[in-house]
Enzyme design. Sequence first.
Site, PDB file in Angstrom:
ATOM      1  N   LYS A 102       1.239  10.546  -0.743  1.00  0.00           N
ATOM      2  CA  LYS A 102       0.659   9.212  -0.786  1.00  0.00           C
ATOM      3  C   LYS A 102      -0.134   9.034  -2.078  1.00  0.00           C
ATOM      4  CE  LYS A 102       1.886   7.897   3.415  1.00  0.00           C
ATOM      5  NZ  LYS A 102       2.767   6.751   3.672  1.00  0.00           N
ATOM      6  N   ASN A 161      10.687   4.072  -0.352  1.00  0.00           N
ATOM      7  CA  ASN A 161      10.660   2.754   0.278  1.00  0.00           C
ATOM      8  C   ASN A 161      11.406   1.689  -0.512  1.00  0.00           C
ATOM      9  OD1 ASN A 161       9.240   3.504   2.572  1.00  0.00           O
ATOM     10  ND2 ASN A 161       7.251   3.171   1.624  1.00  0.00           N
ATOM     11  N   ARG A 190       0.791  -1.238   0.000  1.00  0.00           N
ATOM     12  CA  ARG A 190       0.000   0.000   0.000  1.00  0.00           C
ATOM     13  C   ARG A 190       0.818   1.281   0.000  1.00  0.00           C
ATOM     14  NH1 ARG A 190      -5.732  -0.758   2.711  1.00  0.00           N
ATOM     15  NH2 ARG A 190      -5.931  -3.019   2.664  1.00  0.00           N
ATOM     16  N   ASP A 191       2.121   1.187   0.019  1.00  0.00           N
ATOM     17  CA  ASP A 191       2.924   2.405   0.005  1.00  0.00           C
ATOM     18  C   ASP A 191       4.205   2.184  -0.792  1.00  0.00           C
ATOM     19  OD1 ASP A 191       3.619   5.022   0.511  1.00  0.00           O
ATOM     20  OD2 ASP A 191       4.440   4.616   2.496  1.00  0.00           O
ATOM     21  N   VAL A 192       4.083   1.548  -1.951  1.00  0.00           N
ATOM     22  CA  VAL A 192       5.235   1.359  -2.834  1.00  0.00           C
ATOM     23  C   VAL A 192       5.600   2.716  -3.423  1.00  0.00           C
ATOM     24  CG1 VAL A 192       6.106   0.220  -4.904  1.00  0.00           C
ATOM     25  CG2 VAL A 192       4.521  -0.990  -3.379  1.00  0.00           C
TER      26      VAL A 192
END
Length: 285
Positions: free
Chosen positions: A136, A102, A96-98
């Site tokens: 985001k 990261n 959910r946060d590629v």
Amino acid sequence: DPTLRARFLSEARINARLEHPNITQVLDFGESPEPYLALEYIEGTTVARVLKVCAESQQRLPHAVAAFILAEVATGLDYAHRRKDDAGNPLLIVHRDVSPQNVLISTEGGVKISDFGIARAADNQLRTQQGIAVGKLAYMAPEQASGGAVDWRADVFALGVLLWETLLVRPLIPRNDSNAAIQLLLSGRFEPPSRVDPRIPPQLDAAVMEALQVDPNRRTQSAGILAQQLRGYLHAAAPGFDGGALVRVIGPLVPDVAWQAPTQTTPAVHPSLGDVSEPATRMAA
């Protein structure tokens, strides 16, 4: 928030099961004196920093570099998406946060995706705040941005955004206007990379656009399939490209890192950009 604390620990337990060379390992977790998650330390840099340096110096990375990085990330994500518990039940892990921040690159050229589960554990808190951070939104799948059900294909969409940006060294989704960002995400009117840079190979163009489909059912159906597409391109365009070749390209871009590239024996040749061990190429005006 007791609910958030419980969610955090639940996610930590699940993600501690993930052991893969393309995933940052969870070493420990707990809630005393406050909730914490201890991850292995990766000496190196992030894709975000590499792209920032390229943007500032008006350079683009060789296509093989983008394909290699994204193939490695996609392989790690595919492993997580398919992970099951001891009873054989799917764990239904979705990152959910590629995002570039990261994706870590080690001094030896290893590529790892980090911060699994943090975004999902924080979902409840994020929704109580006014709006959603534009940062985001920049990597959210349309179904995630609109509050719909999310599965592993949301991560595939984020991989498509990241591949687009790594190839072109520019944002795909507007950063400073959340309304414009959501409208673009929901419309799916994304510009093919080759329209920005005609040198982008058709295989990479097709891989990006399939991953960026708004309808999850029309999107690339797994991170593993995307990884296969990218490795197929690498096999033809830059046979033998590995972590050492990656270090030789990005090392000069981030010279303050103590890179440990092995001695180059056989150069990997990219048909359009020449020796991929050369520094990034200047952007076209």
